[in-house]
Design a protein around this motif. Structure first.
Motif, short mmCIF file in Angstrom:
data_model
loop_
_atom_site.label_atom_id
_atom_site.label_comp_id
_atom_site.label_asym_id
_atom_site.label_seq_id
_atom_site.Cartn_x
_atom_site.Cartn_y
_atom_site.Cartn_z
N SER A 1 0.69 -1.29 -0.05
CA SER A 1 -0.35 -0.19 -0.11
C SER A 1 0.88 1.51 0.34
N PRO A 2 0.56 2.70 -0.82
CA PRO A 2 1.09 3.57 -0.45
C PRO A 2 1.36 3.82 1.18
N LEU A 3 1.14 2.96 1.93
CA LEU A 3 1.36 3.51 3.55
C LEU A 3 2.69 2.78 3.72
N ASP A 4 2.98 1.81 3.13
CA ASP A 4 4.43 1.50 3.78
C ASP A 4 5.97 2.06 2.99
N MET A 5 5.46 2.59 4.63
CA MET A 5 7.21 3.32 4.70
C MET A 5 8.21 2.51 4.80
N ALA A 6 9.33 3.44 4.36
CA ALA A 6 10.75 2.88 4.75
C ALA A 6 10.85 3.63 6.04
N GLY A 7 12.12 3.14 7.21
CA GLY A 7 12.28 4.29 7.71
C GLY A 7 11.98 3.90 8.89
N GLY A 8 10.65 3.07 9.31
CA GLY A 8 9.28 2.68 10.18
C GLY A 8 8.69 3.64 10.51
N MET A 9 8.70 4.83 9.24
CA MET A 9 7.61 5.83 9.76
C MET A 9 6.52 5.55 9.63
N ASP A 10 5.61 5.80 10.45
CA ASP A 10 4.15 4.80 10.33
C ASP A 10 2.71 5.92 10.69
N PRO A 11 1.75 5.88 9.54
CA PRO A 11 0.26 6.66 8.96
C PRO A 11 -0.41 7.10 10.15
N GLY B 1 -1.90 8.51 13.46
CA GLY B 1 -2.29 9.22 14.32
C GLY B 1 -2.47 10.01 13.50
N ILE B 2 -2.73 10.68 12.88
CA ILE B 2 -3.17 11.22 11.21
C ILE B 2 -4.24 12.33 11.56
N ARG B 3 -4.77 13.07 11.78
CA ARG B 3 -6.50 14.10 12.38
C ARG B 3 -6.48 14.73 11.57
N GLU B 4 -5.50 15.09 10.75
CA GLU B 4 -6.02 16.22 9.81
C GLU B 4 -4.81 16.60 8.83
N ILE B 5 -5.51 16.94 7.52
CA ILE B 5 -4.51 17.15 6.52
C ILE B 5 -4.24 18.57 6.19
N VAL B 6 -3.70 19.22 6.40
CA VAL B 6 -3.89 20.50 5.43
C VAL B 6 -3.35 21.09 4.35
N HIS C 1 -5.29 6.30 1.50
CA HIS C 1 -4.46 5.99 0.09
C HIS C 1 -5.77 6.63 -0.68
N MET C 2 -7.18 7.19 0.15
CA MET C 2 -8.22 8.21 -1.43
C MET C 2 -7.52 9.93 -0.64
N MET C 3 -7.47 10.48 0.28
CA MET C 3 -6.03 11.09 -0.25
C MET C 3 -5.65 11.04 -1.31
N GLY C 4 -4.42 10.12 -1.13
CA GLY C 4 -3.04 10.38 -2.32
C GLY C 4 -4.31 10.84 -3.82
N VAL C 5 -4.58 9.06 -3.89
CA VAL C 5 -5.66 9.80 -5.77
C VAL C 5 -6.68 11.52 -5.63
N SER D 1 -4.95 13.97 -8.46
CA SER D 1 -6.41 14.35 -9.09
C SER D 1 -5.88 16.42 -8.88
N ILE D 2 -4.74 16.50 -8.16
CA ILE D 2 -5.21 17.97 -7.72
C ILE D 2 -4.03 18.33 -8.84
N ALA D 3 -2.64 17.63 -8.53
CA ALA D 3 -1.73 18.06 -9.40
C ALA D 3 -1.84 17.59 -10.91
N HIS D 4 -2.88 16.70 -11.15
CA HIS D 4 -2.82 16.36 -12.95
C HIS D 4 -3.91 17.28 -13.53
N SER D 5 -4.97 18.62 -12.66
CA SER D 5 -5.31 19.11 -13.32
C SER D 5 -4.15 20.47 -12.93
N VAL D 6 -3.75 20.76 -12.17
CA VAL D 6 -2.79 22.01 -11.84
C VAL D 6 -1.52 21.56 -13.37
N ARG D 7 -0.75 20.14 -13.71
CA ARG D 7 -0.41 20.41 -15.01
C ARG D 7 -1.32 20.63 -16.00
#
Length: 72
Positions: free
Chosen positions: A11-21, A23-28, A53-57, A61-67
Motif C-alpha cells: 500500500s502507499p502507506l508501507d513506508m521505509a525507515g519505520g515511519m508510520d501513518p 495519529g494523523i488527525r488533520e490534513i491541510v 489512500h483516497m487522500m493520495g488519489v 487529481s489536483i496535481a493532474h489538474s494543475v499540470r
C-alpha cells in the motif's frame, strides 16, 4: 526478470525507515493565494489507511489538474 516480478506490491502507506501513518488527525493543503483546505476524518478521531489512500488519489487529481492548466 519479468516486469511483474519487479513491481512493488503494497500500500502507499508501507513506508521505509519505520515511519508510520498512525495519529494523523488533520490534513491541510495550503495554496499560494493563501487559501487552504482542511480535511478531518468524519467517523474516527484519526485517518486510517483507506482514508489516506483516497487522500493520495485526491492529491493526484489536483496535481493532474494543475499540470493541465499550466499547459494551456
Amino acid at each position: 526478470m519479468e516486469g511483474r516480478d519487479r513491481e512493488w506490491r503494497g500500500s502507499p502507506l508501507d513506508m521505509a525507515g519505520g515511519m508510520d501513518p498512525y495519529g494523523i488527525r488533520e490534513i491541510v493543503i495550503e495554496f499560494e493565494n493563501g487559501d487552504q483546505d482542511v480535511f478531518r476524518p468524519r467517523l474516527r478521531g484519526e485517518f486510517e489507511s483507506y482514508d489516506l489512500h483516497m487522500m493520495g488519489v485526491y492529491l493526484d487529481s489536483i496535481a493532474h489538474s494543475v499540470r493541465n492548466s499550466q499547459r494551456d
